[in-house]
Motif scaffolding. Structure first.
Motif, PDB file in Angstrom:
ATOM      1  N   ILE A   1      -1.593  -0.491  -0.924  1.00 30.04           N
ATOM      2  CA  ILE A   1      -2.019  -0.951  -2.253  1.00 30.04           C
ATOM      3  C   ILE A   1      -1.816  -2.453  -2.283  1.00 30.04           C
ATOM      4  O   ILE A   1      -0.743  -2.936  -1.922  1.00 30.04           O
TER       5      ILE A   1
ATOM      6  N   THR B   1      -1.851  -5.783  -4.848  1.00 30.33           N
ATOM      7  CA  THR B   1      -1.993  -6.265  -6.215  1.00 30.33           C
ATOM      8  C   THR B   1      -2.069  -7.784  -6.186  1.00 30.33           C
ATOM      9  O   THR B   1      -1.538  -8.435  -5.290  1.00 30.33           O
TER      10      THR B   1
ATOM     11  N   ILE C   1      -3.911  -4.198  -9.767  1.00 30.82           N
ATOM     12  CA  ILE C   1      -4.333  -3.614  -8.494  1.00 30.82           C
ATOM     13  C   ILE C   1      -5.669  -4.215  -8.071  1.00 30.82           C
ATOM     14  O   ILE C   1      -6.611  -4.265  -8.860  1.00 30.82           O
TER      15      ILE C   1
ATOM     16  N   ILE D   1      -6.889  -0.174  -3.153  1.00 30.66           N
ATOM     17  CA  ILE D   1      -6.031   0.947  -2.735  1.00 30.66           C
ATOM     18  C   ILE D   1      -6.727   1.638  -1.566  1.00 30.66           C
ATOM     19  O   ILE D   1      -7.903   1.959  -1.650  1.00 30.66           O
TER      20      ILE D   1
ATOM     21  N   PRO E   1      -2.232   3.796  -9.407  1.00 31.90           N
ATOM     22  CA  PRO E   1      -1.720   3.413 -10.725  1.00 31.90           C
ATOM     23  C   PRO E   1      -0.927   4.556 -11.348  1.00 31.90           C
ATOM     24  O   PRO E   1      -1.387   5.703 -11.368  1.00 31.90           O
TER      25      PRO E   1
ATOM     26  N   LEU F   1       2.816   0.945 -10.641  1.00 30.69           N
ATOM     27  CA  LEU F   1       2.334   1.718  -9.494  1.00 30.69           C
ATOM     28  C   LEU F   1       3.256   2.911  -9.251  1.00 30.69           C
ATOM     29  O   LEU F   1       4.458   2.828  -9.507  1.00 30.69           O
TER      30      LEU F   1
ATOM     31  N   VAL G   1       2.867  -1.891   0.143  1.00 29.93           N
ATOM     32  CA  VAL G   1       2.445  -2.442  -1.139  1.00 29.93           C
ATOM     33  C   VAL G   1       2.566  -3.956  -1.029  1.00 29.93           C
ATOM     34  O   VAL G   1       3.610  -4.460  -0.619  1.00 29.93           O
TER      35      VAL G   1
ATOM     36  N   LEU H   1       6.998  -0.831  -9.550  1.00 28.57           N
ATOM     37  CA  LEU H   1       6.713   0.192  -8.543  1.00 28.57           C
ATOM     38  C   LEU H   1       7.731   1.312  -8.692  1.00 28.57           C
ATOM     39  O   LEU H   1       8.939   1.057  -8.725  1.00 28.57           O
TER      40      LEU H   1
END
Lengths: 244, 441
Positions: B83, B85, B90, B93, B108, B142, B158, B173
Motif C-alpha cells: 500500500i 500513501t 492511499i 494498493i 482502507p 489503513l 506500507v 495503520l
C-alpha cells in the motif's frame, strides 16, 4: 632487504615509566626473540612500536629503513610494513575479518584476490572458513584468536611482524601450525619477526637467530639461540638481582 | 493557518461512525493542554520549539511521490502486498491473489467490515496528545488483517510520503494478526525537504499464539517534525517483534508501547538510529507486563554525530499479577564528536517478586582499543571508525524483520558515515591550514 632499528626508546603509560631505553636492531628474514618475565614491559614494547595512542613516547627512535615510525599514526606504520599480532586481540563486534582485510590492504588490490588469499591462508593454518564471516575475535577461543592474527599476517605480508605471546592460550598442535606459518613467512617473503615470549616452546618451529633478555624496561643481554635454553634453565633471577 | 477544530475533523470523508469518532477526538483534543517540557515524559525533548498552529492538514496528493526514494527495488519485488500513501491518502494498493484468497485484508480500514471494532482497540489504553490528534485527523486509516491460522511468507509493505510546505499528516495503520496467524510488516516513512509534520499512529494487535514482526523505517526529511506512536498488544502465547530504524527528521520522536496481556506472550523491541547535523531523535519505550510468564527484550542502539541529539527513556513495568516475568532493556549509544549529545534513562517499576529484570545503558565514543586494533592492520583512522560504527549497528540490523530491506538500511548507514567522514576530514584540513598559517607567521 630492510632494517628495523630501535634506539633509546623510552615510554610511559599511566604516569609510570615502562620502557627505559630499548635498543634493538634487526634485518629482513631474521627472527629475534624478546624474552622476559611477566610484567617486564614486553607487551608495552609491542604496543609502543605499533603506535598505540595510550602510551606516551618520551624519547628515542624507531626506524624502518629511512622512515621514522614514531612520527606516524598506527595505520601508517602498518602500511609501511609493520604488523602486530596481539596477545589479546580486541573484539570488534559486527566487523568480520573479510571487512577488515578489504580495507586494510591497499585499495588497488581487487576483492577477489584478497578473497583467494584469505581462503588459502585459512587452509594453511587449519582455520575454518566460517571464521571469515564472524565478528573479529568475538566468542573465539584463545587458539582461534591466534589463528586469526596469523591469517592476517599471511594476507598482509608485512616487512616486520611483532608477535606478542603467540604461545599463550594455544594447544600444542595449534602452536606448531601457527609458529610454522610465521617461520614460513620469514623464508617466503623475507619477513622479519620480533617474537615476544616468556617460554621457549615456540622456538621448536620458529627458530630465533637472536635472543634478547628483556628486564626492567630495557634489553639486558643479547645472544644466540642457546641463550633461550639458558633462560629456561636458570630463569631471570640473575637480572632481578642486578636490578634489585 | 491551522484548523484542527471539531468541525474540520467532522468534515473529513468517511462513514458516519468514523466521522463521529473523529469529532469526539477533536473535542477531546481541544480540552487537552499541549505537552510541556516540564512534564517528565517530555523532558529533554524539543517540544517547546514546536508550534502546531504553523501547520495545516495536507489534503492534496498531487505531486507527492508514491514510492519513497532510497528503498531498494528488491523490497517491493519481494512483497505480498504493497500500500502506498501520499500525504495521508492511499495512492495505490497491490495485493497478491494468494493473500486475497486466504482472506487477508490490506486496504482502507473504513471499507472493511470490521474497521470500527479494530480502530483504537489497542490505542484506547495509551492515548496522549498526539494519538488523540491522530484519532481526529487520520484522513484514511489503513487496516492489515490476517485471519486466524493464516501464515504469510511474504512481507506486507506500507509506504508513506509527505510533501508540501507547512503540511501535516496523520497516517494511521492498524495491524491485526489473528490467532496462530503469522505476518511480517514493513512500514516505511519518508518526506520531502521543507517544514512538515508527521504524526503517525500504528496499532499492532496480536491474538493468541499469533506472530507479528513489524519494522518501522523512518527516513524523513531533515526539517520534518515527527511524533510517532507504535502501540502494541500481545495476547496469550503471542510473539511480537516491534522494531524501528530511524535516520531522518528534524526532531523525530517515537513512542513504542507494548502490553503483554496474555500469559506466555513475548516481545522483542529493537531499534537502530543514526542522527547527524542538528537532528534530534527521541525514543520513549514502555514494556508493560500485565499477565504472568511474559517476556520482553529490548535492544536499542544508536549513533549521533555533529550536533545531533538522541534521547532514550524506557520503562519496564511489571504488574502485581505478572509473576514469572522476564524483562530486559538495553540501550547503547556511540557519540561521534564532542558536540553530539545523548541522554539514556532506563527505568524499572516492579510490583511482583517472582521476576527477572535487568536494564543497562551506555554512552561513549568509539572504543580506543577497537580503533587501534583495526588501525594496526593498516586501516586508516576514518575507515576504522566507519567499520566500528557500522558493526555496532549491525547487531540490531541483522535481527530486524523483513530481511529484504537490510541492504537499504546498510546504504543509509553508509551514507551517514560518509558524510561524517568527509566532515571530519574537512575539519582536519582546516586545522592543518590554520596550523600552517600560524607556523608561517
Amino acid at each position: 632487504m630492510s632494517t628495523l632499528v630501535i634506539e633509546g626508546l623510552r615510554a610511559r603509560v599511566g604516569g609510570q615509566d615502562i620502557l627505559k631505553g630499548v635498543d634493538l636492531s634487526m634485518a629482513s628474514g631474521e627472527v629475534h626473540a624478546v624474552m622476559g618475565p611477566n610484567g617486564s614491559g614486553k607487551s608495552t614494547l609491542a604496543y609502543v612500536l605499533a603506535g598505540h595512542p595510550n602510551f606516551e613516547v618520551l624519547g628515542g627512535s624507531v626506524r624502518l629503513d629511512d622512515l621514522e615510525l614514531l612520527d606516524l599514526p598506527a595505520w601508517e606504520r602498518a602500511q609501511a610494513g609493520l604488523f602486530l599480532a596481539m596477545q589479546y586481540p580486541t573484539e570488534v563486534p559486527g566487523v568480520a575479518l573479510r571487512d577488515l582485510l578489504r580495507v586494510s590492504v591497499s585499495t588497488s588490490n581487487d576483492a577477489s584476490e584478497i578473497e583467494a588469499a584469505m581462503r588459502q591462508e585459512a587452509k594453511r593454518i587449519g582455520f575454518g572458513e566460517k571464521f571469515l564471516e564472524r565478528s573479529l575475535n568475538v566468542d573465539l577461543s584463545g587458539g582461534e584468536m591466534k589463528r586469526n592474527e596469523t591469517l592476517q599476517l599471511g594476507v598482509l605480508r608485512p616487512r616486520f611482524a611483532i608477535i606478542d605471546e603467540i604461545d599463550s592460550g594455544l594447544d600444542f598442535d595449534a602452536l606448531r601450525m601457527v609458529s610454522a606459518r610465521v617461520e614460513a613467512a620469514t623464508k617466503e617473503h623475507n619477513m622479519g619477526a620480533l617474537v615476544i615470549t616468556h617460554y621457549s616452546r615456540v622456538f621448536e618451529q620458529l627458530k630465533p637467530d637472536t635472543v634478547h633478555v628483556f628486564y626492567g624496561g630495557r634489553i639486558q643481554q643479547t645472544g644466540g639461540a642457546d641463550l633461550a635454553q639458558e633462560l629456561e634453565d636458570t630463569g631471570y633471577r640473575r637480572w632481578s638481582n642486578e636490578n634489585g | 493557518m491551522a484548523d484542527f477544530s471539531t468541525d474540520a475533523a467532522r468534515a473529513l470523508a468517511g462513514p458516519v461512525w468514523l466521522s463521529d469518532r473523529r469529532a469526539y477526538a477533536a473535542a477531546e483534543f481541544a480540552s487537552m493542554p499541549p505537552p510541556d517540557a516540564t512534564d517528565e515524559e517530555w523532558r529533554y525533548s524539543a517540544i517547546q520549539e514546536f508550534d502546531l498552529s504553523e501547520f495545516a492538514l495536507l489534503s492534496d496528493v498531487r505531486g507527492a511521490e508514491a514510492t519513497p526514494s532510497g528503498m531498494g527495488d528488491n523490497v517491493l519485488g519481494d512483497a505480498g502486498a504493497v500500500i502506498r500513501t501520499a500525504n495521508g491518502r492511499i495512492s495505490s494498493i497491490e495485493v497478491d491473489d494468494e493473500l486475497a484468497a486466504a482472506g487477508v485484508y490490506v486496504g482502507p480500514l473504513a471499507a472493511s467490515g470490521q474497521g470500527s471494532a479494530q480502530l483504537g482497540a489497542v490505542s484506547a489504553d495509551a492515548t496522549d496528545y498526539f494519538t488523540v490528534l491522530n484519532d481526529a485527523f487520520a484522513v484514511e486509516p489503513l487496516l492489515i488483517h490476517v485471519p486466524a491460522g493464516v501464515v504469510l511468507r511474504k512481507p506486507i509493505v506500507v509506504t508513506h510520503h509527505l510533501s508540501g510546505n507547512r503540511g501535516a499528516a496523520f497516517p494511521r495503520l492498524v495491524v491485526h494478526v489473528g490467532a496462530d496467524a503469522q505476518a511480517e510488516v514493513l512500514d516505511y516513512h519518508t518526506s520531502a525537504q521543507g517544514s512538515l509534520l508527521a504524526c503517525p499512529v500504528t496499532e499492532l494487535d496480536v491474538a493468541s499464539a499469533g506472530r507479528l514482526s513489524y519494522l518501522n523505517v523512518q527516513q524523513l526529511g531533515t526539517e520534518t517534525w515527527q511524533f510517532s506512536s507504535h502501540l502494541a498488544r500481545a495476547e496469550r502465547d503471542a510473539s511480537l517483534t516491534a522494531s524501528t530504524a530511524a535516520f531522518g527528521g528534524g526532531y523525530a520522536r517515537t513512542r513504542s508501547d507494548v502490553r503483554l496481556v496474555g500469559r506466555g506472550a513475548n516481545c522483542d523491541l529493537l531499534a537502530l538510529y543514526f542522527g547527524d547535523g542538528n537532528q534530534g531523535l527521541d525514543f520513549r519505550t514502555y514494556q508493560d507486563h500485565v499477565a504472568p510468564d511474559t517476556t520482553s527484550n529490548l535492544l536499542y542502539k544508536g549513533v549521533v554525530s555533529d550536533a545531533a541529539r538522541s534521547i532514550y527513556t524506557g520503562l519496564i513495568r511489571v504488574r502485581p499479577e505478572a509473576r514469572g516475568t522476564n524483562a530486559f532493556q538495553t540501550n547503547r549509544n556511540l557519540k561521534l564528536g564532542d558536540k553530539a549529545w545523548v541522554e539514556s534513562v532506563p527505568n524499572l517499576e516492579i510490583e511482583n517478586n517472582d521476576v527477572r529484570c535487568s536494564h543497562a545503558s551506555a554512552v561513549g565514543p568509539v572504543d580506543t582499543e577497537q580503533q587501534f586494533y583495526l588501525e594496526s592492520r593498516g586501516v586508516r583512522s576514518s575507515e576504522a571508525e566507519r567499520l566500528i560504527v557500522a558493526g555496532f549497528l549491525e547487531e540490531v540490523l541483522e535481527s530486524l524483520p523483513v530481511a529484504a530491506v537490510r541492504e537499504t538500511l546498510r546504504h543509509q548507514i553508509d551514507a551517514k558515515l560518509s558524510q561524517h567522514v568527509e566532515h571530519v576530514e574537512h575539519v582536519e584540513l582546516d586545522e592543518l591550514v590554520e596550523n600552517t598559517e600560524l607556523g608561517g607567521g
